[in-house]
Design a protein around this motif. Structure first.
Motif, PDB file in Angstrom:
ATOM      1  N   GLY A 430       0.794  -1.220   0.000  1.00 49.57           N
ATOM      2  CA  GLY A 430       0.000   0.000   0.000  1.00 49.57           C
ATOM      3  C   GLY A 430       0.826   1.270   0.000  1.00 49.57           C
ATOM      4  N   VAL A 431       1.935   1.275  -0.728  1.00 47.71           N
ATOM      5  CA  VAL A 431       2.807   2.446  -0.794  1.00 47.71           C
ATOM      6  C   VAL A 431       2.473   3.244  -2.048  1.00 47.71           C
ATOM      7  N   THR A 432       2.206   4.521  -1.869  1.00 47.55           N
ATOM      8  CA  THR A 432       1.908   5.411  -2.991  1.00 47.55           C
ATOM      9  C   THR A 432       3.205   5.963  -3.569  1.00 47.55           C
ATOM     10  N   LEU A 433       3.286   5.968  -4.898  1.00 49.65           N
ATOM     11  CA  LEU A 433       4.476   6.485  -5.584  1.00 49.65           C
ATOM     12  C   LEU A 433       4.196   7.885  -6.115  1.00 49.65           C
ATOM     13  N   ARG A 434       5.196   8.747  -5.969  1.00 54.61           N
ATOM     14  CA  ARG A 434       5.106  10.090  -6.536  1.00 54.61           C
ATOM     15  C   ARG A 434       6.382  10.332  -7.333  1.00 54.61           C
ATOM     16  N   ARG A 435       6.211  10.769  -8.562  1.00 55.00           N
ATOM     17  CA  ARG A 435       7.357  11.037  -9.433  1.00 55.00           C
ATOM     18  C   ARG A 435       7.515  12.544  -9.609  1.00 55.00           C
ATOM     19  N   GLU A 436       8.697  13.058  -9.324  1.00 55.28           N
ATOM     20  CA  GLU A 436       9.017  14.473  -9.536  1.00 55.28           C
ATOM     21  C   GLU A 436      10.275  14.523 -10.407  1.00 55.28           C
ATOM     22  N   PHE A 437      10.047  14.359 -11.711  1.00 56.29           N
ATOM     23  CA  PHE A 437      11.164  14.266 -12.650  1.00 56.29           C
ATOM     24  C   PHE A 437      11.371  15.607 -13.340  1.00 56.29           C
ATOM     25  N   ASN A 438      12.485  16.264 -13.052  1.00 59.79           N
ATOM     26  CA  ASN A 438      12.861  17.493 -13.742  1.00 59.79           C
ATOM     27  C   ASN A 438      13.715  17.151 -14.959  1.00 59.79           C
ATOM     28  N   GLU A 439      13.779  18.097 -15.881  1.00 58.95           N
ATOM     29  CA  GLU A 439      14.586  17.883 -17.077  1.00 58.95           C
ATOM     30  C   GLU A 439      16.072  17.903 -16.712  1.00 58.95           C
ATOM     31  N   VAL A 440      16.760  16.826 -17.018  1.00 57.94           N
ATOM     32  CA  VAL A 440      18.207  16.748 -16.787  1.00 57.94           C
ATOM     33  C   VAL A 440      18.842  16.118 -18.026  1.00 57.94           C
ATOM     34  N   PRO A 441      20.107  16.391 -18.262  1.00 57.17           N
ATOM     35  CA  PRO A 441      20.770  15.788 -19.430  1.00 57.17           C
ATOM     36  C   PRO A 441      20.988  14.297 -19.216  1.00 57.17           C
ATOM     37  N   PRO A 442      21.105  13.530 -20.295  1.00 52.58           N
ATOM     38  CA  PRO A 442      21.436  12.102 -20.157  1.00 52.58           C
ATOM     39  C   PRO A 442      22.829  11.937 -19.565  1.00 52.58           C
ATOM     40  N   ILE A 443      23.084  10.799 -18.957  1.00 55.17           N
ATOM     41  CA  ILE A 443      24.377  10.538 -18.332  1.00 55.17           C
ATOM     42  C   ILE A 443      24.995   9.296 -18.940  1.00 55.17           C
ATOM     43  N   THR A 444      26.304   9.241 -18.911  1.00 57.79           N
ATOM     44  CA  THR A 444      27.046   8.078 -19.407  1.00 57.79           C
ATOM     45  C   THR A 444      27.582   7.313 -18.202  1.00 57.79           C
ATOM     46  N   VAL A 445      26.999   6.134 -17.956  1.00 54.89           N
ATOM     47  CA  VAL A 445      27.323   5.376 -16.751  1.00 54.89           C
ATOM     48  C   VAL A 445      27.277   3.881 -17.027  1.00 54.89           C
ATOM     49  N   ASP A 446      27.714   3.126 -16.035  1.00 50.26           N
ATOM     50  CA  ASP A 446      27.486   1.686 -15.998  1.00 50.26           C
ATOM     51  C   ASP A 446      26.075   1.489 -15.449  1.00 50.26           C
ATOM     52  N   LYS A 447      25.117   1.175 -16.333  1.00 47.81           N
ATOM     53  CA  LYS A 447      23.705   1.107 -15.939  1.00 47.81           C
ATOM     54  C   LYS A 447      23.473   0.120 -14.802  1.00 47.81           C
ATOM     55  N   HIS A 448      24.180  -0.978 -14.824  1.00 42.85           N
ATOM     56  CA  HIS A 448      23.940  -2.010 -13.819  1.00 42.85           C
ATOM     57  C   HIS A 448      24.279  -1.519 -12.424  1.00 42.85           C
ATOM     58  N   LYS A 449      25.384  -0.772 -12.310  1.00 44.15           N
ATOM     59  CA  LYS A 449      25.773  -0.252 -10.993  1.00 44.15           C
ATOM     60  C   LYS A 449      24.735   0.731 -10.468  1.00 44.15           C
ATOM     61  N   VAL A 450      24.244   1.599 -11.373  1.00 41.25           N
ATOM     62  CA  VAL A 450      23.227   2.560 -10.943  1.00 41.25           C
ATOM     63  C   VAL A 450      21.965   1.836 -10.517  1.00 41.25           C
ATOM     64  N   LEU A 451      21.582   0.821 -11.297  1.00 38.75           N
ATOM     65  CA  LEU A 451      20.365   0.077 -10.962  1.00 38.75           C
ATOM     66  C   LEU A 451      20.479  -0.606  -9.613  1.00 38.75           C
ATOM     67  N   GLN A 452      21.643  -1.203  -9.321  1.00 31.77           N
ATOM     68  CA  GLN A 452      21.785  -1.907  -8.050  1.00 31.77           C
ATOM     69  C   GLN A 452      21.647  -0.939  -6.872  1.00 31.77           C
ATOM     70  N   VAL A 453      22.155   0.313  -7.054  1.00 25.79           N
ATOM     71  CA  VAL A 453      22.024   1.307  -5.983  1.00 25.79           C
ATOM     72  C   VAL A 453      20.570   1.716  -5.823  1.00 25.79           C
ATOM     73  N   LEU A 454      19.903   2.026  -6.938  1.00 30.55           N
ATOM     74  CA  LEU A 454      18.527   2.497  -6.879  1.00 30.55           C
ATOM     75  C   LEU A 454      17.578   1.428  -6.354  1.00 30.55           C
ATOM     76  N   VAL A 455      17.762   0.187  -6.801  1.00 34.20           N
ATOM     77  CA  VAL A 455      16.886  -0.907  -6.328  1.00 34.20           C
ATOM     78  C   VAL A 455      16.987  -1.041  -4.811  1.00 34.20           C
ATOM     79  N   ASN A 456      18.211  -0.941  -4.303  1.00 37.36           N
ATOM     80  CA  ASN A 456      18.389  -1.067  -2.855  1.00 37.36           C
ATOM     81  C   ASN A 456      17.757   0.104  -2.120  1.00 37.36           C
ATOM     82  N   LEU A 457      17.930   1.315  -2.645  1.00 36.19           N
ATOM     83  CA  LEU A 457      17.347   2.493  -1.995  1.00 36.19           C
ATOM     84  C   LEU A 457      15.824   2.439  -2.002  1.00 36.19           C
TER      85      LEU A 457
END
Length: 562
Positions: A430-457
């Protein structure tokens, strides 16, 4: 020293020789402004005296009397009162020897007056064109003190140079050793004599020679004031020693460089520690990546499991409805109608069972339509859930394939993927999600590392909301610009973080959950650092929620590219 040991009268007494009286009697001036020889001698800044051939002093000037504290008329041995007690006997004997055997001579001694000690240098030479001896006494106290200070400075320098705990070496412009201390020799295992005039290049590892030579050339050319670098020294036994050298030039009075001085510190232990730390850090990064991959895989399996539950429910409902289908009744009705044959019309018109057949068919049709609708809905749901599983697995595979590879992506896509892997849990808790996405430039990263951090957070935020017991559980995902790139904020209104835990929140092994392993946030912080960014947290305390901020650069750092 003009220390008279025989009893001739001194200058100023009645029996003074004619020569002395002549010196003390003003001579006729040769021209206006000329002064007598006696006046000149009395004005001289050095002591002057005249002794006869036997060594008896027949004249002394004013400076002589000042040095020894004598009056114009004084006794033959009154000088002894001013001579330093430690020098008195020695000088009496020296003057006695001179009187017995007059010859050009030098004396050095001290005087003492009210505790003040002065140093004097005395020289006695023969009188040219006459008889006797002329002596001069010069106050050399300043010179003696300067020499004493210089001697102390040299001693201090020598002791500092030789006993310094770090290696010190002097070298000429060609790099040949001129001087070195014991620590420098001990560091390399050489005896002092073995290093004389040895080129420093012979003691340097061949891979470092070009770099070191270039820096020293810049130093001697005046491009830099000093050189500070690390290199490898080769010991006498061929062993390598990491050292840190600081080199500067020693200049002469005219500013011309005379030689270089090099201070050498052995940093082998620090280098070994740094290498060990780097090895452990790499192992920790590997463990962090594996933990992150496991975190993502766990969420994938968990999400797939939730979808499979829905698939199973849909399949069960369809199966149950099929079991309860009225299709067998159609077969029985068809058999009954076939049985009546030519009497079918009579049966439908006059028989009670036949009269109910239209009503039965109407009811049967409605039931079959309802079954069809339900089956189609469940099959559609089943198809959608299977498609969801396919997409989830495909996404996880795409991240797994790209692990360690950088690519340019939209930040919002990364955040949406992390939410997709936790979608089932949000609905279930029963958790409500709210998205507040501002315009930002694309980034060049290792997607998997970013995903592992975000999934955990996101997963931690969901647990924080669930444990708070609030009815209005809210998780906000915010994307915004940052000075160094972009910032992704995961904001929850959950249990919050006590102030005493803020400094330990990213520490390995720290957790407040009973079933937590204390590695997720630590591995996330390491992954963020490896990506060239940072992971920060803020909280107003228990019950006030928390905000985790992942900041990432738009381009990967050089270390990540390598």
């Amino acid at each position: 020293m003009t220390l008279r040991t025989i009893g001739r009268p001194l200058a100023g007494q009645e029996q003074a020789p004619d020569a002395v009286r002549a010196a003390e009697t003003p001579s006729p001036p040769l021209h206006p402004g000329a002064v007598s020889a006696g006046a000149l001698l009395d004005s001289a800044p050095v002591a002057v005296y005249h002794a006869d051939a036997a060594g008896n002093m027949v004249y002394s000037n004013a400076e002589y009397r000042r040095i020894f504290g004598l009056e114009l008329v004084h006794g033959p041995d009154d000088w002894a009162r001013r001579v330093h007690p430690d020098d008195r006997v020695r000088m009496q004997q020296a003057w006695a020897d001179f009187c017995r055997q007059p010859a050009p001579r030098r004396f050095a001694y001290r005087t003492q007056d009210d505790g003040e000690v002065r140093h004097f240098s005395e020289q006695v030479v023969a009188v040219e064109g006459g008889s006797g001896w002329v002596g001069t006494i010069t106050d050399v106290t300043d010179l003696v003190n300067a020499r004493d200070h210089l001697r102390k400075a040299e001693s201090l320098f020598r002791d500092t140079f030789d006993q310094a705990p770090i290696g010190i070496a002097h070298a000429d412009r060609r790099g040949r050793l001129l001087r070195y201390n014991q620590a420098f020799c001990a560091m390399l295992g050489f005896d002092p004599g073995e290093l004389a005039n040895k080129p420093i290049g012979d003691l340097t590892h061949h891979d470092d020679i070009a770099r070191v030579s270039a820096e020293l050339k810049r130093l001697w050319n005046g491009e830099v004031q000093s050189v500070d670098l690390e290199k490898r020294h080769i010991g006498k036994d061929g062993s390598l020693h990491w050292v840190r050298i600081t080199t500067a030039l020693v200049r002469g009075g005219d500013g011309t460089p005379e030689y270089s001085v090099e201070f050498v510190r052995d940093i082998s232990a620090r280098k070994e520690s740094a290498e060990e730390l780097e090895r452990v850090h790499k192992q920790l990064m590997i463990a962090s990546r594996q933990a992150g991959m496991a975190e993502v895989a766990t969420n994938v399996l968990h999400n797939v499991g939730n979808i499979l539950n829905s698939v199973n429910i849909s399949a069960s409902l369809v199966t149950e409805r099929v079991k309860q289908s009225k299709a067998p009744g159609v077969s029985r009705l068809a058999a009954l109608l076939q049985e009546k044959g030519t009497a079918l019309g009579e049966f439908l018109a006059n028989d009670e069972r036949g009269k109910r057949i239209p009503e039965y068919l109407t009811s049967l049709g409605e039931q079959l339509l309802s079954d069809q609708k339900m089956a189609l809905e469940e099959l559609t749901s089943l198809r959608d859930n299977l498609e969801h599983i396919k997409d989830t697995v495909a996404m996880q595979q795409s991240y797994a394939k790209l692990c360690g590879v950088t690519e340019t992506v939209a930040v919002a896509d990364l955040v949406e993927d992390s939410l997709r892997l936790n979608a089932g849990a949000f609905v279930r808790h029963g958790v409500t999600l709210r998205r507040e996405f501002n315009e930002v430039p694309p980034i060049t990263v290792d997607k998997h590392k970013v995903l592992q951090v975000l999934v955990n957070l996101v997963r931690n935020a969901k647990y924080a909301c669930d444990e708070s017991g609030r009815a209005d559980k809210l998780l906000t995902l915010r994307i915004e610009g940052a000075p160094a790139g972009v910032r992704i904020c995961v904001i929850d209104n959950g249990v919050g973080i006590p102030a005493e835990n803020m400094s330990r929140i990213f520490t390995h092994g720290f957790t407040t959950r009973v079933d937590g392993h204390g590695f997720g946030l630590h591995s996330g912080a390491l992954a963020a650092q490896e990506l060239g960014g940072s992971l920060l947290v803020t909280s107003d305390g228990p019950g006030c929620g928390a905000t985790f901020m992942l900041e990432l650069p738009c381009s990967p750092p050089e270390s990540a590219r390598a």
